[in-house]
Design a protein around this motif. Sequence first.
Motif, PDB file in Angstrom:
ATOM      1  N   TYR A 187      27.101   7.246 -13.026  1.00  0.00           N
ATOM      2  CA  TYR A 187      26.614   7.581 -11.686  1.00  0.00           C
ATOM      3  C   TYR A 187      25.091   7.654 -11.610  1.00  0.00           C
ATOM      4  O   TYR A 187      24.543   8.323 -10.727  1.00  0.00           O
ATOM      5  N   GLY A 188      24.414   6.999 -12.544  1.00  0.00           N
ATOM      6  CA  GLY A 188      22.959   6.968 -12.499  1.00  0.00           C
ATOM      7  C   GLY A 188      22.282   8.281 -12.824  1.00  0.00           C
ATOM      8  O   GLY A 188      21.098   8.477 -12.511  1.00  0.00           O
ATOM      9  N   VAL A 189      23.009   9.188 -13.478  1.00  0.00           N
ATOM     10  CA  VAL A 189      22.429  10.484 -13.859  1.00  0.00           C
ATOM     11  C   VAL A 189      21.266  10.256 -14.828  1.00  0.00           C
ATOM     12  O   VAL A 189      21.339   9.404 -15.715  1.00  0.00           O
ATOM     13  N   LYS A 190      20.198  11.018 -14.665  1.00  0.00           N
ATOM     14  CA  LYS A 190      19.009  10.896 -15.506  1.00  0.00           C
ATOM     15  C   LYS A 190      18.838  12.135 -16.379  1.00  0.00           C
ATOM     16  O   LYS A 190      19.217  13.242 -15.991  1.00  0.00           O
ATOM     17  N   ILE A 191      18.253  11.930 -17.546  1.00  0.00           N
ATOM     18  CA  ILE A 191      17.879  13.047 -18.416  1.00  0.00           C
ATOM     19  C   ILE A 191      16.490  13.514 -18.011  1.00  0.00           C
ATOM     20  O   ILE A 191      15.538  12.743 -18.055  1.00  0.00           O
ATOM     21  N   CYS A 255      13.507   9.938 -20.565  1.00  0.00           N
ATOM     22  CA  CYS A 255      13.398  11.322 -20.095  1.00  0.00           C
ATOM     23  C   CYS A 255      11.997  11.509 -19.524  1.00  0.00           C
ATOM     24  O   CYS A 255      11.081  10.742 -19.838  1.00  0.00           O
ATOM     25  N   ASN A 256      11.832  12.520 -18.698  1.00  0.00           N
ATOM     26  CA  ASN A 256      10.546  12.762 -18.049  1.00  0.00           C
ATOM     27  C   ASN A 256       9.695  13.792 -18.778  1.00  0.00           C
ATOM     28  O   ASN A 256       8.486  13.864 -18.569  1.00  0.00           O
ATOM     29  N   ARG A 257      10.331  14.625 -19.591  1.00  0.00           N
ATOM     30  CA  ARG A 257       9.615  15.678 -20.311  1.00  0.00           C
ATOM     31  C   ARG A 257      10.101  15.726 -21.750  1.00  0.00           C
ATOM     32  O   ARG A 257      11.240  15.386 -22.036  1.00  0.00           O
ATOM     33  N   MET A 258       9.220  16.154 -22.630  1.00  0.00           N
ATOM     34  CA  MET A 258       9.618  16.330 -24.021  1.00  0.00           C
ATOM     35  C   MET A 258       8.866  17.493 -24.630  1.00  0.00           C
ATOM     36  O   MET A 258       7.648  17.634 -24.455  1.00  0.00           O
ATOM     37  N   LEU A 259       9.611  18.333 -25.327  1.00  0.00           N
ATOM     38  CA  LEU A 259       9.042  19.433 -26.099  1.00  0.00           C
ATOM     39  C   LEU A 259       9.389  19.198 -27.555  1.00  0.00           C
ATOM     40  O   LEU A 259      10.573  19.100 -27.911  1.00  0.00           O
ATOM     41  N   VAL A 260       8.379  19.064 -28.421  1.00  0.00           N
ATOM     42  CA  VAL A 260       8.580  18.901 -29.860  1.00  0.00           C
ATOM     43  C   VAL A 260       8.147  20.199 -30.528  1.00  0.00           C
ATOM     44  O   VAL A 260       7.009  20.645 -30.355  1.00  0.00           O
TER      45      VAL A 260
END
Length: 326
Positions: A187-191, A255-260
Amino acid sequence: MTSTTKEVATEILPYIRVYKDGSVERLKGTLIVPPSPDQDPDTGVSSKDITIAENPSISAHLYLPKLTAHSQNQKLPILVYFHGGGFFYESAFSSLYHRYLNNLVSQVHVLAISVEYRLAPEHLLPAAYEDCWAALQWVASHSAGNGKEPWLINNGGFQRIFIGGDSAGANIVHNMAIRAGVESLTYGVKILGAVVEHPYLWSSKPIRSESKEGHDKSRRCLVWNLVYPSATGGIDNPVLNPEGPGAPSLAGLGCNRMLVRVAGNDQLRDRGIWYFDMVRKSGWKGDGELFEVEGEDHLFHIHNIETENAKDVCNIDNVVPDLPAP
């Protein structure tokens, strides 16, 4: 007299021993515990076990934070979590991860799905990757309100889906984000965001503090040879080395954000920073953050959730940025 002692094919102590007859002895891990459908007494979090697929068998532990009558139908951020353990031990159902996820869900106020993927060496990679992608697709399939899991339908906020994991689970997070940049979820869901904790990444070329002597015989290499012996390029396969031959551009991370997150005393610390720098320089258009806790070791925040440093790691801004407080 015939000896009954089985011959060892390979072992990675103190974790696992594989025998030449194909049998496997796991020497380390934590006890499997049942969920808490009527709320965990310490956190108020409810949990249950669910089946995602029968063939192959994929299951998960679901967590729902304590809700009031006023917030009963509140749409919560969704965190799909992948546990660590080198791809060959630990479980989403273990006491270690049950306690950690209970604590995390109560602090961050998310609906969490902790995925029980198949383990090597009985199920060699890429089995775990395929299971985790199937789990993501299963979660996304509920976005139209026609799935089978009521917690997701009633309380899942599908505009705010995060993926997270530690060590080998963080490796899975990276690979799920790469795949999500190429393939569409249901359904086009995004992370929205990815949380990469103390990631298990490696390459044939030592970096920074890593010793050049014996690098190709390090535990990281031994683990990889156990869990993915057919990997093209060995430890430089793109799923372990994001800049290895043929690796897809990190600019395409889905994805639009990333926390490492890294720990100062962790042998994988430099790999986490290496990865973050690669993402930052790749041309990826998202927002990234590197979070380091000095003086701590690998997965300290999971093994010792009571410490002040572990509590700091679990604060809302460090797990899923920009979420309102519950």
